[in-house]
Scaffold this motif. Structure first.
Motif, PDB file in Angstrom:
ATOM      1  N   ALA A  67       0.825  -1.212   0.000  1.00 45.48           N
ATOM      2  CA  ALA A  67       0.000   0.000   0.000  1.00 45.48           C
ATOM      3  C   ALA A  67       0.858   1.259   0.000  1.00 45.48           C
ATOM      4  O   ALA A  67       0.508   2.272  -0.622  1.00 45.48           O
ATOM      5  CB  ALA A  67      -0.931  -0.009   1.216  1.00 45.48           C
ATOM      6  N   ILE A  68       1.989   1.203   0.681  1.00 51.26           N
ATOM      7  CA  ILE A  68       2.874   2.376   0.726  1.00 51.26           C
ATOM      8  C   ILE A  68       3.503   2.623  -0.639  1.00 51.26           C
ATOM      9  O   ILE A  68       3.567   3.760  -1.124  1.00 51.26           O
ATOM     10  CB  ILE A  68       3.958   2.173   1.808  1.00 51.26           C
ATOM     11  CG1 ILE A  68       3.318   2.130   3.200  1.00 51.26           C
ATOM     12  CG2 ILE A  68       5.006   3.281   1.736  1.00 51.26           C
ATOM     13  CD1 ILE A  68       4.287   1.792   4.312  1.00 51.26           C
ATOM     14  N   HIS A  69       3.960   1.550  -1.265  1.00 46.47           N
ATOM     15  CA  HIS A  69       4.679   1.714  -2.538  1.00 46.47           C
ATOM     16  C   HIS A  69       3.753   2.143  -3.670  1.00 46.47           C
ATOM     17  O   HIS A  69       4.132   2.977  -4.504  1.00 46.47           O
ATOM     18  CB  HIS A  69       5.377   0.391  -2.887  1.00 46.47           C
ATOM     19  CG  HIS A  69       6.242   0.490  -4.096  1.00 46.47           C
ATOM     20  ND1 HIS A  69       7.472   1.122  -4.085  1.00 46.47           N
ATOM     21  CD2 HIS A  69       6.056   0.055  -5.374  1.00 46.47           C
ATOM     22  CE1 HIS A  69       8.014   1.052  -5.285  1.00 46.47           C
ATOM     23  NE2 HIS A  69       7.180   0.406  -6.089  1.00 46.47           N
ATOM     24  N   PHE A  70       2.553   1.592  -3.718  1.00 47.68           N
ATOM     25  CA  PHE A  70       1.633   1.878  -4.813  1.00 47.68           C
ATOM     26  C   PHE A  70       0.614   2.952  -4.463  1.00 47.68           C
ATOM     27  O   PHE A  70      -0.432   3.069  -5.104  1.00 47.68           O
ATOM     28  CB  PHE A  70       0.897   0.598  -5.231  1.00 47.68           C
ATOM     29  CG  PHE A  70       1.804  -0.442  -5.827  1.00 47.68           C
ATOM     30  CD1 PHE A  70       2.252  -0.323  -7.131  1.00 47.68           C
ATOM     31  CD2 PHE A  70       2.228  -1.516  -5.070  1.00 47.68           C
ATOM     32  CE1 PHE A  70       3.101  -1.279  -7.675  1.00 47.68           C
ATOM     33  CE2 PHE A  70       3.070  -2.472  -5.611  1.00 47.68           C
ATOM     34  CZ  PHE A  70       3.507  -2.361  -6.912  1.00 47.68           C
ATOM     35  N   HIS A  71       0.899   3.749  -3.455  1.00 46.53           N
ATOM     36  CA  HIS A  71      -0.011   4.833  -3.082  1.00 46.53           C
ATOM     37  C   HIS A  71       0.027   5.921  -4.156  1.00 46.53           C
ATOM     38  O   HIS A  71       1.079   6.270  -4.689  1.00 46.53           O
ATOM     39  CB  HIS A  71       0.392   5.413  -1.726  1.00 46.53           C
ATOM     40  CG  HIS A  71      -0.489   6.529  -1.277  1.00 46.53           C
ATOM     41  ND1 HIS A  71      -1.756   6.321  -0.786  1.00 46.53           N
ATOM     42  CD2 HIS A  71      -0.286   7.874  -1.246  1.00 46.53           C
ATOM     43  CE1 HIS A  71      -2.295   7.477  -0.452  1.00 46.53           C
ATOM     44  NE2 HIS A  71      -1.424   8.437  -0.730  1.00 46.53           N
ATOM     45  N   THR A  72      -1.126   6.466  -4.496  1.00 45.50           N
ATOM     46  CA  THR A  72      -1.224   7.541  -5.490  1.00 45.50           C
ATOM     47  C   THR A  72      -1.375   8.877  -4.775  1.00 45.50           C
ATOM     48  O   THR A  72      -2.159   9.022  -3.842  1.00 45.50           O
ATOM     49  CB  THR A  72      -2.444   7.312  -6.404  1.00 45.50           C
ATOM     50  OG1 THR A  72      -3.625   7.203  -5.599  1.00 45.50           O
ATOM     51  CG2 THR A  72      -2.262   6.037  -7.216  1.00 45.50           C
TER      52      THR A  72
END
Length: 326
Positions: A161-166
């Protein structure tokens, strides 16, 4: 009488150096300047005065010349004084040309630089924390008996979730939005592991033998150093968050830590230590990779760490999406 005149004439005509015989005999003559020569000299002087122009100046000309010399001297002294002042004057940089950017754009750029500098400082501190832990962890003898295990007291960090957060929020720079989203999560995860190490340090072991006593001394040293560096890293994060006015999250003590007993036997102590050290090492590696390999930048094949990190997160993301569809 005729003889006397002849003698006088002879004396006048005598021009020898030592004097003539008549002088030695007592005759004397009268010393005088020749009249013809005097007349000729006077005539030459008069002619020279008449022919050559006179250089004599009037009193008014002398006054004008004197005033001109004074004015030239004053001007020369002023020029010399100005040159000396220019030599003593420090070098001044030319004023910068007015920038063509808009004031709002300049302010936004300065604000973004503040967050970039704070992120760079925190990343450097996190890198040193990870390096020290990896070096000291090698000293501790890890048993391979408890390689698997995910107890309840171990915190879980959702790096997918942290890496692919927009970041789609308007009105702020991308650096500011990333900092405000990532740094509180980093601080929270480190604070949770700090509480775990504080609890592990106070664990008492029942029925410890001599080999385990040696291990216990080493583990106390490792846990103590890890906790000190972890606390220093958290303070660095707090200081930078306060500098850019990002609120510091309140991290309460996890209730799941109560499951971690204070009095255990030797095998259980080894198991807890191994799980905590392995999870903390993975946490530092993941956070370091998250900062070094952000989403959106091209991950080249030369950077094996970024390639492996990206592949691992994509695999977890696809697996979670399949589970959601079911």
């Amino acid at each position: 009488m005729i003889c006397d005149k002849l003698n006088n004439n002879l004396i006048d005509m005598c021009n020898c150096c030592n004097g003539c015989s008549s002088r030695r005999q007592g005759y004397t003559f009268r010393l005088s300047f020749p009249k013809k020569l005097l007349v000729a000299t006077s005539v030459l002087v008069i002619l020279a005065m008449v022919v050559m122009p006179s250089e004599a100046r009037t009193l008014q000309q002398h006054k004008i010349r004197h005033e001109r010399r004074q004015h030239d001297a004053v001007a020369q002294t002023k020029d010399m004084r100005m040159r000396q002042e220019e030599k003593r004057r420090p070098h001044r940089r030319p004023s910068p040309l007015p920038q063509t950017k808009d004031t709002a754009d300049r302010l936004r750029s300065l604000e973004a630089d503040r967050f970039k500098n704070a992120t760079r400082t925190i990343l450097k501190k996190l890198k040193n924390t990870r390096r020290y832990f990896n070096d000291e962890r090698k000293v501790l003898n890890e048993t391979r008996e408890y390689r698997d295990g995910m107890p309840d007291w171990l915190p879980a960090i959702n790096f997918v979730a942290i890496h692919f957060h927009t970041y789609r929020k308007q009105g702020a720079t991308l650096s500011e939005r990333k900092f405000a989203y990532v740094m509180p999560k980093l601080y929270k995860s480190l604070k949770e592991f700090y509480e775990i190490f504080e609890r592990l340090y106070k664990v008492e072991v029942d029925f410890a033998d001599d080999p385990f006593c040696n291990y216990n001394r080493t583990r106390h040293e490792l846990i103590g150093n890890t906790s000190s560096r972890l606390y220093s890293t958290m303070e660095e994060i707090k200081e930078n968050m306060m500098a850019v006015k990002v609120p510091i999250p309140d991290v309460p003590l996890s209730k799941s830590l109560q499951v971690l007993e204070r009095k255990v036997d030797a095998p259980q102590c080894l198991k807890n230590d191994y799980i905590a050290f392995r999870a903390y090492g993975n946490l530092l590696n993941n956070w370091f990779s998250e900062f070094k390999c952000p989403r959106g930048k091209k991950v080249t094949s030369k950077n094996a760490r970024c390639t492996a990190y990206e592949a691992k997160l994509n695999e977890k993301k696809n697996k979670r999406n399949k589970n959601t569809e079911r």
